[in-house]
Write a protein that holds these residues in place. Structure first.
Motif, short mmCIF file in Angstrom:
data_model
loop_
_atom_site.label_atom_id
_atom_site.label_comp_id
_atom_site.label_asym_id
_atom_site.label_seq_id
_atom_site.Cartn_x
_atom_site.Cartn_y
_atom_site.Cartn_z
N GLY A 28 0.77 -1.22 0.00
CA GLY A 28 0.00 0.00 0.00
C GLY A 28 0.81 1.28 0.00
N MET A 32 -1.10 6.75 -4.62
CA MET A 32 -1.78 8.03 -4.77
C MET A 32 -3.24 7.91 -4.29
SD MET A 32 -0.57 9.84 -8.26
CE MET A 32 -0.20 8.40 -9.23
N LEU A 33 -3.81 9.07 -4.09
CA LEU A 33 -5.23 9.11 -3.74
C LEU A 33 -6.04 8.42 -4.85
CD1 LEU A 33 -7.39 10.27 -1.80
CD2 LEU A 33 -7.27 12.40 -3.08
N PHE A 34 -7.06 7.70 -4.46
CA PHE A 34 -7.92 6.97 -5.41
C PHE A 34 -7.11 6.02 -6.29
CE2 PHE A 34 -9.84 11.33 -5.03
CZ PHE A 34 -10.72 10.97 -4.04
N GLN A 35 -6.26 5.25 -5.65
CA GLN A 35 -5.35 4.40 -6.39
C GLN A 35 -6.08 3.30 -7.16
OE1 GLN A 35 -2.05 5.01 -6.65
NE2 GLN A 35 -2.12 3.48 -8.26
N ILE A 81 -1.91 3.29 11.43
CA ILE A 81 -2.72 2.92 10.28
C ILE A 81 -2.01 3.33 8.99
CG2 ILE A 81 -4.91 3.38 9.12
CD1 ILE A 81 -5.48 1.93 11.58
N ASP A 82 -1.93 2.43 8.07
CA ASP A 82 -1.37 2.74 6.76
C ASP A 82 -2.48 3.37 5.92
OD1 ASP A 82 -0.55 2.79 4.17
OD2 ASP A 82 -0.19 0.64 4.01
N SER A 84 -2.64 4.57 3.01
CA SER A 84 -2.82 4.29 1.58
C SER A 84 -3.79 3.14 1.35
CB SER A 84 -1.48 3.99 0.93
OG SER A 84 -0.92 2.84 1.53
N ALA A 85 -3.93 2.25 2.35
CA ALA A 85 -4.85 1.14 2.18
C ALA A 85 -6.30 1.62 2.27
CB ALA A 85 -4.59 0.06 3.23
N LEU A 86 -6.52 2.74 2.91
CA LEU A 86 -7.88 3.19 3.17
C LEU A 86 -8.10 4.63 2.75
CD1 LEU A 86 -8.25 1.64 6.73
CD2 LEU A 86 -9.49 0.89 4.72
N MET A 87 -7.37 5.06 1.71
CA MET A 87 -7.44 6.47 1.32
C MET A 87 -8.84 6.88 0.88
SD MET A 87 -4.61 8.60 1.15
CE MET A 87 -3.80 9.07 -0.37
N ASP A 88 -9.54 5.98 0.18
CA ASP A 88 -10.91 6.32 -0.25
C ASP A 88 -11.77 6.69 0.96
OD1 ASP A 88 -10.07 5.52 -2.72
OD2 ASP A 88 -11.89 4.37 -3.16
N TYR B 206 -7.31 -3.52 9.18
CA TYR B 206 -7.88 -2.62 8.17
C TYR B 206 -7.70 -3.17 6.76
CZ TYR B 206 -3.08 -0.77 7.87
OH TYR B 206 -1.73 -0.65 7.75
N LYS B 210 -10.69 -3.58 4.21
CA LYS B 210 -10.64 -3.10 2.82
C LYS B 210 -11.06 -4.22 1.88
CE LYS B 210 -7.48 -1.56 -0.73
NZ LYS B 210 -6.11 -1.25 -1.09
N ARG B 214 -14.88 -3.20 1.15
CA ARG B 214 -14.82 -2.39 -0.06
C ARG B 214 -14.73 -3.24 -1.33
NH1 ARG B 214 -9.99 1.40 -2.03
NH2 ARG B 214 -9.92 2.08 0.13
N TYR B 355 -20.34 10.34 -4.65
CA TYR B 355 -18.95 9.96 -4.38
C TYR B 355 -18.84 8.47 -4.09
CZ TYR B 355 -14.56 9.29 -1.90
OH TYR B 355 -13.33 8.81 -1.51
N ARG B 359 -16.81 5.62 -6.32
CA ARG B 359 -15.76 4.76 -5.77
C ARG B 359 -16.15 3.30 -5.89
NH1 ARG B 359 -12.26 6.86 -7.27
NH2 ARG B 359 -10.99 5.27 -6.29
N ARG B 367 -6.14 2.90 -11.39
CA ARG B 367 -6.34 4.33 -11.27
C ARG B 367 -6.56 5.01 -12.62
NH1 ARG B 367 -3.91 9.37 -10.33
NH2 ARG B 367 -4.58 10.27 -8.34
#
Lengths: 160, 622
Positions: A28, A32-35, A81-82, A84-88, B206, B210, B214, B355, B359, B367
């Motif tokens: 992760g 980037m955001l919304f990877q 917490i990482d 990048s795994a949960l950026m959304d 987490y 995910k 998700r 949103y 997603r 991406r």
């Protein structure tokens, strides 16, 4: 302290690259955001066995378990917490001003219960500073959060 | 110099020898004591070795045992453990629970062995920082063969999680098959029928969230267990012993859920959880076993991202839903008159739904810059109107373990009439090993899906002999309705041996059929579906015994806790055999959680030969 965090972040990212290229299916940190998730092969394989393609052990020391052990960064001895795994979910929580991921981040950064409302409010109000473009990486986001906290009387103590 | 060295070696030799003699004496004494106390028969020792009913260990890894015969001889393993742990004190760090158990149950053992500092173990324990244990159930997921029945794993929470939350930062421990490189059909085969090694592994919770909430959009249930601090300590001490230890992985019985029950048996001495699961272990049933054993303290529901989205969509009017849907595709919709005409609170909600939907659509895609920019745009709108934010969550539905049990026995009485044959009364006795059909009591089961495996029906017709009516291998179907937001395909596959009226005889035929199509909502919970189908049938009554057919089915489905109804019309045209049409109407009335009453009417037309069957059945789940 900010430098320490960023240094840790990059250390983690480089450690994880032993086992897997940064940004790989399970790795992760650095995304980037919304990877998005592009691990079709991984999902297909895993779907039949509940399986795992990484090392099936209790990841002990960083390096031996690649990304899965680098998933948390050490912050004052605690796991963090990482993002990048949960950026959304995290970016959504910041936009809203509340949610499970933003709370979990506060806890993992050691923010005391009485300061958590301030933590959420500060991040929320500084949404545009934390997410200036859709191309921010998790490191950028983390660095901005530290900046925002440092500017706040109640929160500065957690990042100094 | 040489002399000196020789002397030195001699001293070392003497020293070693004497200590060896001393230990050996002591070891023999302790081993005799263990034998006279019959320690190898202790429940805790047998659980620690993961013995099955025949007394053989489930562990398929010689590294786990200290005696070469350890897998099948718990006595030998006990004696070897006593000797090895004393002679090689560093083994304590690999076997923390074994060491502790011997210290507590074999008098004199702890006096002999030297306690070690176990750095790796301690740092792992420190990282998990566990104060309590939670059994996590990820709900059934039809799109993945290994997860059709759900999946379970354990989560370890720090003390602060109880009063402050933050379980996302906890650690999860999972038992899973380990796949090494490559791809191919053998993966599916091995995963289902064995051949992969299974290992325990840990990772942050987490990441699991995910994956399930998700990516797979599965609801998750968190069952906080009431293990004491000491029992939690035992569980972790034993878990550490299983690090890198191989178990063969089997989909049906020795799976993730079964292994977790074994761990809980170790943690709470005297509990038996695994004995009902010698053939197969459905994750849901393992949760029930845990509940029956009184291990569950409380339950937390974690709705999937899709469930939250559906809930939010339902808070909007039809027009607002349409706006949100359009906004997810097109930024400019935000400035439209319709949207700007909404109240600020509604504008927030529309941005939020939009949103979450965007997603959701891009969950499994890599991406895309345009989508990323659009997502951020929507977040900014949420942030702008966030004073109207009110995070509402779906209410907790019935818990999975509150639904009917997974096996069923059915008693049926009915009458069957075919053209040219007198109507015949019959009685059926049917058994089904798993799991849930469209008409079964719906409480706590997912709507619009069906998963049936392993069924057999015997029929006795008046004045005739007993016959096999049906042998069902697998039946899976998903009739999820399409909407503006969600466009799932409906599908079904079935493989079984069944009776088919063929030119005046009810032949026993083997068939496999499947279909693909659409399901649409009609009104409230009522769904209408249509599927294009294909069928391959081996029928001794056909001139061409193995025949192919193309066809279609269409029907109505209504599932409700007060009763479920299904009507289906189906037609098949064989390449050589008859034109077969069937109409079936069924209704099941739930009498109680594990009891149901069903009426069914079927009319079958083979070319012009008509057969009708009407029946009433009582169904008992257990």
């Amino acid at each position: 302290m900010k430098r320490t965090i960023i240094a840790l972040a990059f250390t983690a990212a480089s450690v994880s690259s032993f086992a897997e290229a940064p940004g790989g299916a399970n790795c992760g940190w650095g995304n980037m955001l919304f990877q998005g998730q592009s691990g079709v092969l991984y999902h297909t394989l895993a779907s039949f066995t509940n399986g795992t393609t990484g090392n099936a052990t209790f990841g002990m020391t960083s390096g031996t378990n690649g990304c899965s052990s680098a998933g948390t960064l050490s912050y004052g001895g605690k796991g963090m917490i990482d993002l990048s795994a949960l950026m959304d979910e995290f970016s959504e929580d910041v936009a809203r001003g509340d949610g499970e991921v933003i709370s979990a981040l506060a806890i993992s950064m050691g923010v005391e219960a009485q300061d958590r409302a301030a933590f959420k409010a500060e991040l929320h109000e500084n949404f545009d500073a934390i997410f200036p473009t859709a191309d921010v990486t998790a490191e950028d986001v983390m660095a901005s959060i530290v900046d925002v906290m440092a500017q706040d009387d109640a929160l500065a103590k957690y990042v100094s | 110099m040489l002399f000196f060295l020789r002397n030195y070696l001699f001293v070392i030799f003497l020293f070693c020898f004497s200590s060896l003699v001393f230990s050996n004496d002591k070891i023999t004494t302790l081993q005799n004591l263990a034998n006279s106390l019959n320690l190898s028969q202790a429940h805790a020792w047998r659980r620690l070795l993961h013995l099955d009913e025949s007394g053989k260990s489930y562990v398929d890894d010689k590294n786990y045992f200290l005696s070469p015969e350890g897998k099948s001889q718990p006595e030998q393993e006990l004696l070897a453990s006593i000797a090895e742990l004393i002679n090689n004190p560093e083994l304590q760090c690999r076997y923390p629970w074994r060491s502790r158990w011997l210290s507590e149950n074999l008098p004199g053992f702890s006096d002999v062995f030297e306690r070690q500092d176990c750095e790796e173990y301690d740092s792992w324990r420190g990282r998990l920082n566990a104060n309590s244990v939670t059994l996590v159930l990820a709900a059934s997921y039809l799109n993945s063969p290994s997860s059709m029945y759900g999946h379970t794993f354990l989560r370890f929470d720090a003390k602060s999680v109880d009063d402050q939350g933050g379980a996302l930062g906890s650690y999860a421990v999972n038992f899973a098959a380990f796949i090494e490189g490559g791809a191919g059909f053998s993966y599916a085969y091995k995963g289902l029928f064995g051949g992969y090694p299974g290992y325990f592994s840990d990772g942050p919770y987490y990441k699991k969230v995910k994956e399930y909430s998700r990516l797979d959009n599965r609801d998750v249930w968190e069952y906080r267990l009431n293990l004491s601090t000491d029992e939690t300590d035992i569980l972790l001490a034993h878990l550490w012993e299983l690090n890198k230890i191989k178990f063969d992985y089997y989909f049906f019985d020795e799976n993730c859920s079964f292994r977790l029950l074994e761990l809980l048996e170790v943690a709470r001495d005297g509990t038996t959880l695994t004995e009902d699961f010698d053939v197969y272990a459905i994750p849901l049933d393992t949760v029930r076993a845990t509940e029956r054993a009184g291990l569950i303290e409380r339950v937390v529901y974690r709705p999937s991202n899709r469930r939250k989205l559906e809930f939010n969509i339902a808070l909007l009017t039809k027009d607002e839903q349409k706006l949100a849907w359009r906004l997810a595709l097109e930024k400019d919709v935000w400035d439209s008159e319709e949207l700007q005409g909404l109240s600020e609170k509604k504008r927030y909600k529309v941005a939020e739904v939009s949103y979450q939907y965007l997603r959701y659509l891009n969950n499994r895609r890599s991406r895309n810059q345009k989508i990323a920019n659009h997502s951020l745009f929507l977040l900014r709108k949420m942030q702008e109107y966030s004073e109207y934010a009110q995070q509402e969550l779906p209410s907790t539905p019935a818990r999975p373990e509150q639904g009917h049990d997974t096996r069923a026995l059915t008693f049926t009485a009915g009458v069957e009439g075919a053209a040219g044959i007198d109507a015949a009364e019959f009685v059926d006795l049917a058994f089904r090993s798993a799991y849930h059909g469209f008409l079964d009591n719906i409480l706590a089961y997912p709507h619009s899906t069906e998963l049936i495996m392993g069924g057999v029906t015997l029929r006795y017709k008046k004045d005739q002999h007993l016959q096999l009516q049906n042998l069902s291998i697998v039946e899976i179907a998903s009739l999820n309705a399409r909407s503006r937001f969600f466009k799932p395909l409906s599908w079904r596959v079935r493989g079984d041996v069944e009776r088919q009226w063929t030119y005046g005889d009810d032949e026993l035929v083997a068939k496999f059929d499947g279909g693909v199509g659409w399901t649409m909502p009609v009104f409230a919970d009522l769904l209408a579906y249509a599927l294009a189908q294909a069928r391959i049938e081996y029928n001794p009554g056909f001139e061409q015994e193995l025949d192919l057919a193309l066809g279609a089915s269409t029907g109505l489905l209504l599932q409700h806790v007060s009763g479920s109804f299904m009507l289906e019309a189906q037609q098949y045209r064989f390449t050589d055999g008859p034109d077969r049409r069937q109409l079936q109407i069924s209704y099941q009335l739930p009498l109680a959680k594990n009891h149901g009453l069903r009426v069914q009417y079927t009319r079958l037309l083979n070319d012009d030969d008509a057969v009708t069957e009407s029946s009433l059945s009582y169904r008992f789940y257990y």
